[in-house]
Design an enzyme around this catalytic site. Structure first.
Site, PDB file in Angstrom:
ATOM      1  N   GLY A  97      25.237  33.574  41.723  1.00 34.57           N
ATOM      2  CA  GLY A  97      25.575  34.171  40.349  1.00 34.57           C
ATOM      3  C   GLY A  97      27.068  34.331  40.220  1.00 34.57           C
ATOM      4  N   CYS A  98      27.723  35.137  39.564  1.00 38.65           N
ATOM      5  CA  CYS A  98      29.018  35.172  39.266  1.00 38.65           C
ATOM      6  C   CYS A  98      29.826  35.084  40.621  1.00 38.65           C
ATOM      7  CB  CYS A  98      29.423  36.450  38.642  1.00 38.65           C
ATOM      8  SG  CYS A  98      31.140  36.654  38.417  1.00 38.65           S
ATOM      9  N   PHE A  99      30.521  34.033  40.625  1.00 41.98           N
ATOM     10  CA  PHE A  99      31.455  33.869  41.913  1.00 41.98           C
ATOM     11  C   PHE A  99      32.352  35.001  42.294  1.00 41.98           C
ATOM     12  CE2 PHE A  99      33.663  29.994  39.415  1.00 41.98           C
ATOM     13  CZ  PHE A  99      34.296  31.018  38.806  1.00 41.98           C
ATOM     14  N   TRP A 100      32.687  35.780  41.302  1.00 39.23           N
ATOM     15  CA  TRP A 100      33.609  36.932  41.619  1.00 39.23           C
ATOM     16  C   TRP A 100      32.964  37.653  42.578  1.00 39.23           C
ATOM     17  CZ3 TRP A 100      35.041  39.090  35.864  1.00 39.23           C
ATOM     18  CH2 TRP A 100      35.841  37.806  35.311  1.00 39.23           C
ATOM     19  N   CYS A 101      31.717  37.897  42.323  1.00 40.85           N
ATOM     20  CA  CYS A 101      31.003  38.976  43.204  1.00 40.85           C
ATOM     21  C   CYS A 101      30.719  38.499  44.744  1.00 40.85           C
ATOM     22  CB  CYS A 101      29.966  39.404  42.458  1.00 40.85           C
ATOM     23  SG  CYS A 101      30.268  40.296  41.117  1.00 40.85           S
TER      24      CYS A 101
END
Length: 175
Positions: free
Chosen positions: A14-18
């Protein structure tokens, strides 16, 4: 002094930030880079990947010392950051650019990831099948600088996003 033997691990969740912080804080981790992999466009931009037409997924590429933190342990951390039963994205982020995947860099990594996936499926922790694909690593392109270490640069935004996306609640309920 003996030279360190570093390896790479690439995970999409999913979101690479996380996906950065859970790995960045572990011993033996040299770097965690947010980026794009698995597609057919060279050097894609965030805007291009978001269209879903490049074939890329957001991912993190980890450079690590396997003598300090073995690949098997990285895979275990990976499972605990994702919903391994959702092929259409992760949490509020849907589409191919947010699909989960483990990209292996060697036959040994492939074997470890496949054994770990089988073990997770057999554990009964999830009612649905574990669908996360295990695929050979492909070219990895670092994301734009403003995406790197987002959890450090924009702590409040990062934490609001993690909570609002449903990721934290899901992880707490399943792990």
């Amino acid at each position: 002094m003996a030279e360190q033997k570093l390896e790479k691990a690439t995970f999409a969740g999913g979101c690479f930030w996380c996906m950065v912080k859970p790995f960045d804080t572990l011993p033996g981790i040299e770097s965690v880079i947010s980026g794009y992999t698995g597609g057919h466009v060279e050097n894609p931009t965030y805007e291009q990947v978001c269209t879903g037409t490049t074939g890329h997924t957001e991912a993190v590429q980890i450079t690590f010392n396997p003598e300090v933190f073995p690949y098997k342990d990285l895979v275990e951390v990976y499972w605990q950051q994702t919903d391994p039963t959702d092929p259409n994205g992760q949490f509020v982020d849907k589409g191919t650019s947010y699909r989960p995947a483990i990209f292996y860099h060697s036959d040994e990594q492939k074997e470890i990831a496949e054994a770990s996936k089988k073990e997770l499926q057999e554990s009964g922790r999830f009612k649905k099948p574990i669908i996360t694909p295990i695929e050979p690593a492909q070219p990895f392109y670092a994301a734009e600088e403003y995406h790197q270490d987002f959890y450090k640069k924009s702590t409040n935004h990062y934490q609001r996003y993690r909570t609002a996306s449903g990721r934290d609640a899901y992880i707490n309920n399943h792990w």
